[in-house]
Write a protein that holds these residues in place. Structure first.
Motif, PDB file in Angstrom:
ATOM      1  N   ASP A  43     -65.366 -51.178 -24.217  1.00  0.00           N
ATOM      2  CA  ASP A  43     -65.778 -52.861 -24.169  1.00  0.00           C
ATOM      3  C   ASP A  43     -65.355 -53.584 -23.195  1.00  0.00           C
ATOM      4  O   ASP A  43     -65.580 -54.529 -23.870  1.00  0.00           O
ATOM      5  CB  ASP A  43     -66.371 -53.370 -25.800  1.00  0.00           C
ATOM      6  CG  ASP A  43     -64.636 -53.133 -26.018  1.00  0.00           C
ATOM      7  OD1 ASP A  43     -63.465 -52.599 -26.105  1.00  0.00           O
ATOM      8  OD2 ASP A  43     -64.839 -53.517 -27.336  1.00  0.00           O
ATOM      9  N   SER A  44     -64.019 -53.269 -22.662  1.00  0.00           N
ATOM     10  CA  SER A  44     -63.100 -54.475 -21.641  1.00  0.00           C
ATOM     11  C   SER A  44     -63.637 -55.047 -20.854  1.00  0.00           C
ATOM     12  O   SER A  44     -64.219 -54.191 -20.226  1.00  0.00           O
ATOM     13  CB  SER A  44     -61.671 -53.161 -21.597  1.00  0.00           C
ATOM     14  OG  SER A  44     -60.694 -54.018 -20.866  1.00  0.00           O
ATOM     15  N   THR A  45     -63.502 -56.304 -20.668  1.00  0.00           N
ATOM     16  CA  THR A  45     -63.730 -56.664 -19.555  1.00  0.00           C
ATOM     17  C   THR A  45     -62.399 -57.098 -18.734  1.00  0.00           C
ATOM     18  O   THR A  45     -62.854 -57.409 -17.343  1.00  0.00           O
ATOM     19  CB  THR A  45     -64.407 -58.323 -20.113  1.00  0.00           C
ATOM     20  OG1 THR A  45     -62.986 -58.985 -20.483  1.00  0.00           O
ATOM     21  CG2 THR A  45     -65.838 -58.252 -21.068  1.00  0.00           C
ATOM     22  N   GLU A  46     -61.136 -56.596 -18.921  1.00  0.00           N
ATOM     23  CA  GLU A  46     -59.796 -56.548 -17.763  1.00  0.00           C
ATOM     24  C   GLU A  46     -60.212 -56.116 -16.598  1.00  0.00           C
ATOM     25  O   GLU A  46     -61.398 -55.063 -16.275  1.00  0.00           O
ATOM     26  CB  GLU A  46     -58.774 -56.002 -18.718  1.00  0.00           C
ATOM     27  CG  GLU A  46     -58.524 -56.498 -19.482  1.00  0.00           C
ATOM     28  CD  GLU A  46     -58.215 -55.437 -20.645  1.00  0.00           C
ATOM     29  OE1 GLU A  46     -56.414 -55.087 -20.471  1.00  0.00           O
ATOM     30  OE2 GLU A  46     -58.205 -55.038 -21.284  1.00  0.00           O
ATOM     31  N   GLU A  47     -59.738 -57.109 -14.961  1.00  0.00           N
ATOM     32  CA  GLU A  47     -59.892 -56.367 -14.054  1.00  0.00           C
ATOM     33  C   GLU A  47     -59.472 -55.344 -13.513  1.00  0.00           C
ATOM     34  O   GLU A  47     -58.338 -54.787 -13.857  1.00  0.00           O
ATOM     35  CB  GLU A  47     -60.274 -57.681 -13.178  1.00  0.00           C
ATOM     36  CG  GLU A  47     -59.683 -57.453 -12.039  1.00  0.00           C
ATOM     37  CD  GLU A  47     -59.671 -58.731 -10.661  1.00  0.00           C
ATOM     38  OE1 GLU A  47     -59.163 -58.913  -9.830  1.00  0.00           O
ATOM     39  OE2 GLU A  47     -58.255 -58.994 -11.871  1.00  0.00           O
TER      40      GLU A  47
ATOM     41  N   VAL B  83     -62.085 -46.246 -18.212  1.00  0.00           N
ATOM     42  CA  VAL B  83     -60.226 -45.768 -17.947  1.00  0.00           C
ATOM     43  C   VAL B  83     -59.409 -47.180 -19.017  1.00  0.00           C
ATOM     44  O   VAL B  83     -60.061 -48.756 -19.439  1.00  0.00           O
ATOM     45  CB  VAL B  83     -59.884 -46.247 -16.293  1.00  0.00           C
ATOM     46  CG1 VAL B  83     -60.561 -45.511 -15.474  1.00  0.00           C
ATOM     47  CG2 VAL B  83     -60.333 -48.271 -15.899  1.00  0.00           C
ATOM     48  N   ARG B  84     -58.673 -46.520 -19.269  1.00  0.00           N
ATOM     49  CA  ARG B  84     -57.931 -46.807 -20.333  1.00  0.00           C
ATOM     50  C   ARG B  84     -56.872 -48.161 -19.548  1.00  0.00           C
ATOM     51  O   ARG B  84     -56.324 -48.297 -18.590  1.00  0.00           O
ATOM     52  CB  ARG B  84     -56.899 -46.260 -20.846  1.00  0.00           C
ATOM     53  CG  ARG B  84     -56.284 -47.096 -22.270  1.00  0.00           C
ATOM     54  CD  ARG B  84     -54.982 -46.250 -22.715  1.00  0.00           C
ATOM     55  NE  ARG B  84     -54.046 -46.856 -24.435  1.00  0.00           N
ATOM     56  CZ  ARG B  84     -52.916 -47.122 -23.947  1.00  0.00           C
ATOM     57  NH1 ARG B  84     -52.947 -47.881 -23.028  1.00  0.00           N
ATOM     58  NH2 ARG B  84     -52.560 -47.608 -24.979  1.00  0.00           N
TER      59      ARG B  84
ATOM     60  N   GLY C 241     -54.958 -51.518 -23.928  1.00  0.00           N
ATOM     61  CA  GLY C 241     -55.177 -50.222 -24.861  1.00  0.00           C
ATOM     62  C   GLY C 241     -56.685 -49.908 -24.874  1.00  0.00           C
ATOM     63  O   GLY C 241     -56.818 -49.213 -25.433  1.00  0.00           O
ATOM     64  N   ARG C 242     -57.731 -51.180 -24.970  1.00  0.00           N
ATOM     65  CA  ARG C 242     -58.998 -50.662 -24.729  1.00  0.00           C
ATOM     66  C   ARG C 242     -59.770 -50.310 -23.486  1.00  0.00           C
ATOM     67  O   ARG C 242     -58.954 -50.375 -22.348  1.00  0.00           O
ATOM     68  CB  ARG C 242     -60.195 -52.608 -24.884  1.00  0.00           C
ATOM     69  CG  ARG C 242     -59.444 -52.299 -26.003  1.00  0.00           C
ATOM     70  CD  ARG C 242     -59.942 -54.171 -26.970  1.00  0.00           C
ATOM     71  NE  ARG C 242     -61.348 -53.840 -27.389  1.00  0.00           N
ATOM     72  CZ  ARG C 242     -61.364 -53.526 -28.992  1.00  0.00           C
ATOM     73  NH1 ARG C 242     -60.060 -53.917 -29.713  1.00  0.00           N
ATOM     74  NH2 ARG C 242     -62.392 -52.855 -29.657  1.00  0.00           N
TER      75      ARG C 242
END
Length: 335
Positions: free
Chosen positions: A27-31, A239-240, A244-245
């Motif tokens: 569920d991460s939206t990190e780039e 991917v992690r 950590g998400r």
């Protein structure tokens, strides 16, 4: 040289449902960053230094990136995917004739669905089920080692052309790693005279069940120095991220997805990352991908590099040969 270690680049093995649910439902939206290789490949003034600085930042923080302007024609990538689909479409009994062999690290041949044994030393989730994928793997040939090739006209030629193109691209990263660590440009060359270069044509069928510790490929870190992944149009990789998400990986046309592995972690004393990732094909169609793993020759001693250790930052790892690290990774005894 026997493998001893003071730390483990794979991280803690997870056995709690909450942590595993985060992996199964990203569920991460990190780039996931993009590295533009153009300024370096084109020889622009300051291009090497700028690309190396960006590479360093990415590898210290995320460990995965989209590589654009990499110089490999899309027509060649498309041709290799066509050959992969052609191979995986032949009858199972014909593929089984090319059953996988491992001759002291020279891995070649076919592995069928749900037959891969779980690799104890790369598990991140405990008690995972056998992976749901099939593959044919080829290596950089030489020293009497020959791959197991199918009798498909044009298959070997196309795969070898792509293999050579990836090797050229991978070797072009060596001066960048040197620059990023303030080492002489040719510092890594001595260990890549006959590099480890392993290509796999992977096929994942649709996975009906998500959860219950079932994966296309279970969560793991890669063991080489770098992995170059060609994706087509079906997602499934996650991917992690630094939080950590976990994040689902998008398909970005015109790019290769690149990540760093455990060999680089050991060389840099954990300055650079080896990021956890997994595959679940939740689509209703087959997924194909093509990873190529790039590492030094087996007798290379992976010892923490001088810029990465000091009195205040001692070595976290004992020296080990890359061959022994590979055997540890696959939980195989030293021969």
């Amino acid at each position: 040289m026997a493998l001893t270690q003071t730390r483990d680049p794979r991280g803690q093995i997870l056995d709690d449902d909450a942590s595993i649910a985060l992996i199964d439902n990203p569920d991460s939206t990190e780039e996931i960053p993009t590295l533009d290789f153009g300024p370096y490949l084109d020889g622009r003034p300051g291009g090497r230094e700028a690309v190396a600085a960006h590479l360093r930042e990415i590898t210290m923080t995320v460990g995965f990136f989209y590589l654009k302007n990499h110089g490999i024609p899309q027509s060649l990538i498309d041709a290799v995917f066509a050959e992969s689909k052609r191979f995986h479409a032949i009858p199972l009994e014909k593929k089984a004739e090319l059953s996988f062999v491992d001759t002291d690290g020279f891995k070649s041949g076919y592995i069928g669905f749900a037959t891969e044994k779980r690799k104890v030393n790369v598990n991140i989730v405990a008690d995972t089920k056998p992976n749901i994928y099939e593959q044919i793997t080829v290596q950089r040939e030489g020293a009497g080692n020959i791959n197991r090739w199918p009798e498909l006209p044009g298959f070997k030629e196309t795969v070898n052309e792509y293999h050579r193109a990836i090797e050229k691209l991978a070797r072009s990263f060596l001066p960048l790693w040197s620059t990023s660590l303030k080492l002489p440009l040719d510092f890594f060359d001595r260990w890549f005279v006959n590099p480890h270069l392993q290509l796999s044509l992977l096929h994942y069928p649709p996975q009906k069940e998500v959860g219950n510790r079932q994966y296309g490929i279970a969560p793991h870190t890669d063991n080489a120095m770098m992995t170059f992944l060609a994706q087509e149009n079906i997602p499934g990789l996650a991917v992690r991220m630094p939080s950590g998400r976990w994040r689902a990986v998008d398909i970005v046309p015109g790019t290769l997805l690149v990540n760093t592995g455990n060999a680089l972690v050991r060389w840099t004393n954990e300055l650079y990352l080896s990021t956890k990732h997994r595959v679940i094909n939740t689509s209703n169609v087959d997924r194909y991908s093509i990873p190529v793993f790039f590492g030094p020759q087996d007798d290379t001693v992976l010892e923490v590099l001088p810029p990465c250790k000091s009195e205040d930052q001692p070595s976290l790892y004992e020296p080990v040969t890359y061959g022994d690290l590979r055997r540890w990774y696959y939980n195989k005894p030293k021969t």
